[in-house]
Design an enzyme around this catalytic site. Structure first.
Site, PDB file in Angstrom:
ATOM      1  N   HIS A 518     -88.018  20.569 -55.015  1.00  0.00           N
ATOM      2  CA  HIS A 518     -88.218  21.100 -56.360  1.00  0.00           C
ATOM      3  C   HIS A 518     -87.414  20.309 -57.394  1.00  0.00           C
ATOM      4  CE1 HIS A 518     -88.628  24.485 -59.332  1.00  0.00           C
ATOM      5  NE2 HIS A 518     -87.523  23.909 -59.789  1.00  0.00           N
ATOM      6  N   GLU A 519     -86.126  20.197 -57.136  1.00  0.00           N
ATOM      7  CA  GLU A 519     -85.272  19.485 -58.099  1.00  0.00           C
ATOM      8  C   GLU A 519     -85.687  18.032 -58.204  1.00  0.00           C
ATOM      9  OE1 GLU A 519     -83.620  21.127 -60.057  1.00  0.00           O
ATOM     10  OE2 GLU A 519     -83.634  23.014 -58.948  1.00  0.00           O
ATOM     11  N   HIS A 522     -88.310  17.619 -60.721  1.00  0.00           N
ATOM     12  CA  HIS A 522     -87.794  17.465 -62.084  1.00  0.00           C
ATOM     13  C   HIS A 522     -87.324  16.021 -62.308  1.00  0.00           C
ATOM     14  CE1 HIS A 522     -87.911  21.627 -63.334  1.00  0.00           C
ATOM     15  NE2 HIS A 522     -87.090  22.041 -62.397  1.00  0.00           N
ATOM     16  N   HIS A 525     -90.184  13.799 -62.832  1.00  0.00           N
ATOM     17  CA  HIS A 525     -90.728  14.042 -64.172  1.00  0.00           C
ATOM     18  C   HIS A 525     -89.952  13.197 -65.189  1.00  0.00           C
ATOM     19  CE1 HIS A 525     -92.017  17.424 -67.239  1.00  0.00           C
ATOM     20  NE2 HIS A 525     -92.657  16.301 -67.442  1.00  0.00           N
TER      21      HIS A 525
HETATM   22 ZN   LIG Z   1     -86.743  23.998 -61.708  1.00  0.00          ZN
END
Ligand SMILES: [Zn+2]
Length: 746
Positions: A518-519, A522, A525
């Protein structure tokens, strides 16, 4: 076995309207106020020429943070110098005798504030990763000052007039779409921050913001104090009953760090409490641990947060009124994808009913199992994780500890790198030529796999330690932009894995592996960003869109390609057996009632607190009564009870915004369908579209439009329901997909 990742980690002491709005798992700059993130022409402030925190970053890769030169006592002078420098820059722009143009106003603002960005980046890292009492004194002093500084910018009338002039100029039509969106952002942010108010109202607004900044700091420090000061001591072998070896070792290690007389200590953070509640056979100890954890910030005495919450809510309500909004929630939601609190609530309620129905089924299963084992009990909140784990084992023959043996942190990190290579053509190489703030931090250079072009740096700070916030988060130390040449980005991932013994691989749970991915989502992104203006860069998107790329990346953990190569046994090196993968797959929606309900109850309380207007709120009573009205099952609690709800009370960041994870997950579930409908998770064409319309565009386009360009249509909520194992027709039928509303261009 997957769960909704809802984690936290934000800079402390973020002023209400700061340029440096931070997100939770994304700490990023320049979100709520574009006027700044930005970037100065030159550096070299006259006020503090020697302070390394203010100075230009030097070294390789266009400069790197000078972590080897940080001294805590330099923060205050550095912040003061940077504020003064930035305000001088702003004055220069505001008093420019030339008529306002995009270049001399908007671009100039984008260039301003670079020294401030540098200082605030390192200040934020000290707040989140290196916090200590000496630093906290500075935070308490600086929070209101930073808030006042931020208001000085948004309340600068001459500056706003120029922005307004550019916004209304017919020449605007000739600018690029990105430039027009940038103007719109500045204009909106200034208006939303009170630029149109009269001077008396502005003064009151600024006073509110400063007061809030101080309260946010106190709130955070109180939670941190209760996480640090309370521990559960385990005295002997009997107290350890049921705990796996890794948890025993961690507890022994914690006893040493905490200088405890007891041989084992369970610390008061999620990374220790959750596993303890899952495995401890000692019911009365589970109850103790659970109570200690859910009462953070709610213990009476000097670290109690109830009075602070009440004050924060009243100030927020007053501020919303002052700004012309019905409530704080209406103000916060205006520039999100959801647009209105009502639409966010509508989605939450659509998912709430199936979630609590599922909880009843889960409780019945657990109750039956407890009875079979001869335990004459009613399932209480401190029993949920424990019996859920037993049911999981019984039903799916799935033992999380067995899975864990295949989940080595470093191997999974390699797996993430491999995924990034497949999806985005990135290549990661470790580097040792840049300073770090702690010996646990490691750095990689990211390059384009094909062209060899430098993309950015990725800092990784994986382990828990004293002075580091719990949870997991990403932040951008520097944003990508193309204002002059190409400024490459520097991003970091932070988490709280328990460090094992020297030389032994760190084994993590399936949930933690999801968090890791998940991190990293980011981070990707941020790394994929390809925009011109820094305030539109990378993760600087609206709150309820920012979790979409990160939640999406979680899906790649369970792809066979990753599992076969990277989920290998820590002793034998053999890949995770297919039968275990099948069981993980089968169990993927197990306990979803619990996961969704603990999250949604927090999200609903957040929204309802901020829809309540200016009535005086007693947090405990409000929580109790609202949950009762919602029909909250008594067997579990909110994931973040109000007195410890850092997302919403440590800054304005996620206030009336905790629903964002659900909103983003609608997009996530729907978006992954594009891959499965194509040739699979590594479909190059779909990955290319994802990069083009989602990961690389930052905030340069309307997210609803970007999503549509990627998917070929608006998102549908059905995929989310399916992903969570909830009935699709009944719950979703009447509800519209959230992102259907377009972001209106004002
Ligand atoms: Zn998050």
């Amino acid at each position: 076995m997957r769960k909704k990742i809802v984690h936290y980690g934000a800079l402390l002491a973020v002023p209400a309207f700061t340029i440096f709005a931070t997100t939770n798992c994304v700490n990023k700059k320049a979100q709520s106020n574009t006027e700044t993130n930005a970037t100065a022409l030159t550096d070299a402030p006259a006020q503090a020429p020697q302070n390394p925190l203010v100075a230009n970053w030097t070294g390789p890769y266009g400069g790197v943070p000078p972590f080897d030169q940080v001294q805590v006592n330099q923060f205050k002078p550095a912040l003061e110098a940077a504020m003064a420098e930035n305000l001088a820059e702003i004055d220069k722009i505001a008093s420019d005798p030339a008529a306002p143009t995009f270049e001399n106003t908007i671009t100039a603002l984008e260039r301003a504030g670079q020294a401030m960005n540098r200082v605030r980046t390192i200040y934020g890292i000290w707040s989140s990763n290196m916090n200590n009492p000496e630093f906290q004194v500075i935070e308490r002093e600086m929070a209101p000052k930073l808030s006042a500084y931020s208001d000085k910018i948004t309340q600068n009338e001459a500056l706003f007039k120029r922005i307004e002039a550019v916004y209304n100029a017919p020449e605007k039509a000739q600018l690029t779409a990105e430039q027009q969106r940038l103007i719109l952002n500045y204009y909106n942010n200034f208006v939303r921050s009170g630029a149109r108010l009269d001077s008396k109202a502005k003064e009151r607004l600024s006073a509110i913001n400063q007061e809030l900044a101080g309260l946010f700091t106190n709130f955070s420090q109180n939670v941190l104090a209760d996480e640090t000061d309370y521990v559960l001591e385990l005295q002997n072998e009997a107290d350890l009953a049921g705990l796996p070896a890794s948890l025993r070792e961690a507890a022994a290690g914690a006893a040493k760090t905490k200088n405890s007389k007891a041989p084992y200590v369970i610390t008061n953070t999620r990374s220790s409490i959750d596993p303890f509640l899952t495995y401890s056979d000692r019911r009365e100890l589970r109850e103790k641990a659970w109570k200690m954890f859910v009462n953070r910030g709610d213990n009476g005495g000097k670290h109690d947060n109830n009075a602070i919450i009440s004050e924060i809510l009243q100030l927020r309500a007053e501020r919303a009124k002052l700004l012309g909004y019905q409530t704080h929630a209406h103000w916060r939601l205006e520039n999100t994808m959801a647009k209105t609190p009502e639409r966010a609530v509508e989605l939450m309620e659509a998912v709430w009913t199936p979630a609590i129905t599922r909880v009843r089924e889960e409780v019945a299963d657990m109750q039956a199992l407890a009875k079979k084992e001869g335990a004459n009990i009613k399932i209480e909140p401190w029993d949920y994780r424990y019996y859920a784990e037993k049911v999981r084992k019984a039903r799916y023959d799935l033992d999380q500890n067995e899975v864990k043996e295949y989940l080595q942190l470093e191997k999974l990190r390699e797996g993430m790198f491999w995924v990034a290579g497949e999806l985005f053509d990135f290549n990661f190489t470790p580097v040792n030529n840049v300073p770090v703030y702690h010996e646990d931090v490691r750095v990689w250079e990211v390059k384009n796999k094909t062209t060899g072009q430098h993309i950015g740096l990725w800092y990784f700070d994986p382990y828990a330690r004293t002075g580091k916030r719990s949870g997991a988060w990403m932040n951008a130390y520097r944003r990508q932009d193309k204002l002059e040449g190409n400024t490459t980005t520097i991003v970091s991932n932070n988490s709280n894995f328990v460090k094992g013994k020297d030389g032994e691989p760190v084994l993590i749970s399936w949930d933690d592996a999801n968090t890791l991915f998940h991190e990293f989502g980011h981070a990707l992104h941020g790394l994929s960003s390809n925009v011109t203006y820094p305030s539109l860069s990378g993760t600087a998107v609206v709150r309820d869109y920012v979790e979409f790329p990160s939640q999406l990346l979680e899906h790649w953990l369970s792809t066979p390609e990753v599992l076969q190569r990277f989920a290998v046994h820590y002793q034998t090196g053999k890949p995770i057996p297919q039968h275990l993968v099948d069981r993980i797959e089968k169990a993927s929606t197990f306990n979803e009632g619990f996961e969704t309900t603990e999250y949604l109850s927090s999200a609903l309380i957040d929204m309802k607190l901020h829809l309540a207007g200016d009535q005086k709120i007693d947090a405990d009573a409000f929580e109790r009564e609202t949950l009762a009205a919602l029909g909250m099952p008594s067997e579990l609690v909110m994931r973040h009870r109000t007195p410890q709800f850092m997302h919403i009370f440590s800054s304005d960041g996620y206030s009336a915004g905790y629903y964002s994870y659900l909103w983003s997950d609608v997009l996530t579930a729907d978006a992954y369908g594009a891959f499965t409908e194509g040739s699979g998770p590594y479909d190059k064409e779909v990955a290319k579209r994802l990069h083009q319309h989602v990961f690389s565009v930052g905030n340069t386009i309307d997210p609803a439009e970007g999503y549509k360009a990627f998917r070929g249509r608006d998102p549908k909520v059905e995929a989310l329901m399916r992903k969570r194992g909830f009935p699709v027709k009944e719950a979703a039928g009447a509800k519209k997909a959230p992102a259907k509303s377009k972001t209106k261009s004002k």
